[in-house]
Design an enzyme around this catalytic site. Structure first.
Site, PDB file in Angstrom:
ATOM      1  N   GLU A 112     -10.521  -5.677  -3.815  1.00  0.00           N
ATOM      2  CA  GLU A 112     -11.767  -5.788  -4.579  1.00  0.00           C
ATOM      3  C   GLU A 112     -12.276  -7.227  -4.585  1.00  0.00           C
ATOM      4  O   GLU A 112     -11.497  -8.170  -4.616  1.00  0.00           O
ATOM      5  CB  GLU A 112     -11.526  -5.332  -6.029  1.00  0.00           C
TER       6      GLU A 112
ATOM      7  N   GLU B  53     -19.089   0.764  -5.656  1.00  0.00           N
ATOM      8  CA  GLU B  53     -18.784   1.597  -6.827  1.00  0.00           C
ATOM      9  C   GLU B  53     -19.673   1.221  -8.012  1.00  0.00           C
ATOM     10  O   GLU B  53     -19.849   0.036  -8.342  1.00  0.00           O
ATOM     11  CB  GLU B  53     -17.302   1.410  -7.224  1.00  0.00           C
TER      12      GLU B  53
ATOM     13  N   LYS C 260      -7.264  -2.036   1.163  1.00  0.00           N
ATOM     14  CA  LYS C 260      -8.546  -2.252   0.470  1.00  0.00           C
ATOM     15  C   LYS C 260      -8.330  -3.252  -0.666  1.00  0.00           C
ATOM     16  O   LYS C 260      -7.328  -3.160  -1.383  1.00  0.00           O
ATOM     17  CB  LYS C 260      -9.089  -0.925  -0.103  1.00  0.00           C
TER      18      LYS C 260
ATOM     19  N   ASP D  40      -5.536   2.535  -6.349  1.00  0.00           N
ATOM     20  CA  ASP D  40      -4.764   2.113  -7.532  1.00  0.00           C
ATOM     21  C   ASP D  40      -5.242   2.892  -8.767  1.00  0.00           C
ATOM     22  O   ASP D  40      -4.697   2.740  -9.859  1.00  0.00           O
ATOM     23  CB  ASP D  40      -4.784   0.593  -7.742  1.00  0.00           C
ATOM     24  N   SER D  41      -6.232   3.776  -8.568  1.00  0.00           N
ATOM     25  CA  SER D  41      -6.607   4.735  -9.611  1.00  0.00           C
ATOM     26  C   SER D  41      -5.396   5.587  -9.996  1.00  0.00           C
ATOM     27  O   SER D  41      -5.391   6.233 -11.044  1.00  0.00           O
ATOM     28  CB  SER D  41      -7.746   5.647  -9.120  1.00  0.00           C
TER      29      SER D  41
ATOM     30  N   ASP E 261      -4.693   0.764  -1.332  1.00  0.00           N
ATOM     31  CA  ASP E 261      -5.270  -0.246  -2.209  1.00  0.00           C
ATOM     32  C   ASP E 261      -4.293  -1.386  -2.451  1.00  0.00           C
ATOM     33  O   ASP E 261      -3.094  -1.157  -2.639  1.00  0.00           O
ATOM     34  CB  ASP E 261      -5.573   0.384  -3.583  1.00  0.00           C
TER      35      ASP E 261
HETATM   36  O1  KIV Z   1      -8.604   3.278  -6.776  1.00  0.00           O
HETATM   37  C1  KIV Z   1      -9.418   4.080  -6.326  1.00  0.00           C
HETATM   38  O2  KIV Z   1      -9.225   5.302  -6.354  1.00  0.00           O
HETATM   39  C2  KIV Z   1     -10.640   3.547  -5.744  1.00  0.00           C
HETATM   40  C3  KIV Z   1     -11.744   4.514  -5.457  1.00  0.00           C
HETATM   41  C4  KIV Z   1     -12.357   5.006  -6.709  1.00  0.00           C
HETATM   42  C5  KIV Z   1     -12.755   3.931  -4.535  1.00  0.00           C
HETATM   43  O3  KIV Z   1     -10.747   2.381  -5.535  1.00  0.00           O
END
Ligand code: KIV
Length: 266
Positions: free
Chosen positions: A118, A185, A116, A47-48, A86
């Site tokens: 959090e 992280e 993924k 989600d970056s 994510d």
């Molecule tokens: O969103 C993302 O790119 C991430 C990575 C930095 C692990 O969660």
């Protein structure tokens, strides 16, 4: 040469053999095609993308539909790397049922191969629910960007004993809940190494030192797309911002001068 499709089982085997795991973020088919040639174990549609693609200040506004859109684009490149998607902010925090539904959407519509999310203890039940439905899950602890307002910004976590103890405990809880891998992280290297040693699943680090089972970087960061972003944890393997700017300048100048299109172009 086509690479063998990497599965969760392959990732487990590589971890058990003691070799470092490699993960890179990716957001579209063009980058996925190139990145996959480098042979990473995993591509993460993070989600970056809210920050590096959409230009937002954080990841909080990214939607489930946007994640599925980008993941599906990456999947069209048929990467050999295992494809992780994510789960964005508020797509899993409400209840385990919501989490399962969102994870299912990312697998069905986004063609991700795992998801993924959090958090620690508070998401353990959701992880167990998703795993029970046959969807592999990656956990994410430490400086989890979806909690920046709780942390007061992008601030390193696990510096005091209480926070370090919580991360240690949460890592074991995520493992128990069925996560096959955990991203660590923005935590001190010694803590990341301790946590990694305490687990029987891999822990992949970003800004967490060399003692993890592998590393992950945001592709736009490691390719040097933004000359203004230079945190200590980042190594830039290219300066794409310069290459792109110079190419665009050459194009603009050649169109203006009439040098492009030349005879060979028509
Ligand atoms: O969103 C993302 O790119 C991430 C990575 C930095 C692990 O969660």
């Amino acid at each position: 040469m086509t690479r063998h499709k990497i599965t969760v089982r392959d990732i487990g085997k590589k971890y058990e053999s003691g070799r470092k795991l490699t993960m890179i973020t990716c957001y579209d088919a063009a980058f996925a095609r190139i990145m996959d040639k480098a042979g990473p174990d995993m591509l993460l549609v993070g989600d970056s993308l809210g920050m590096v693609i959409q230009g937002r200040r954080n990841t909080l506004e990214v939607t489930l539909e946007e994640m599925a859109y980008h993941c599906r684009a990456v999947s069209r490149a048929n990467p050999a790397a295992h494809l992780i998607c994510d789960m964005p902010f508020m797509s899993y925090q409400i209840s385990p049922e919501q989490a399962l539904e969102s994870a299912g959407f990312l697998i069905r519509e986004g063609r991700g191969e795992s998801v993924k999310l959090e958090g620690g203890e508070e998401v353990a039940e959701s992880i167990a629910r998703i795993v029970k439905a046959g969807i592999p899950v990656v956990g994410h602890l430490g400086l989890t960007p979806q909690s920046i307002h709780k942390f007061g910004g992008f601030v390193m976590q696990g510096r005091d004993e209480e926070s370090a103890a919580r991360i240690r405990r949460d890592a074991l809880i995520l493992q128990e809940a069925g996560a096959f891998l955990i991203v660590l992280e923005g935590i001190p290297a010694t803590l990341a190494e301790d946590v990694t040693q305490s687990l029987r699943i891999p822990a992949v680090g970003i800004g967490a030192g060399p003692g993890c089972s592998g590393q992950v970087l945001v592709c736009y960061d490691m390719l040097g797309m933004d000359e203004r972003f230079n945190p200590r944890f980042l190594k830039k393997y290219a300066a794409l911002h310069e290459i792109i700017e110079n190419a665009a300048k050459a194009y603009v100048s050649e169109v203006e001068s009439g040098a492009f299109p030349g005879k060979e172009n028509y």
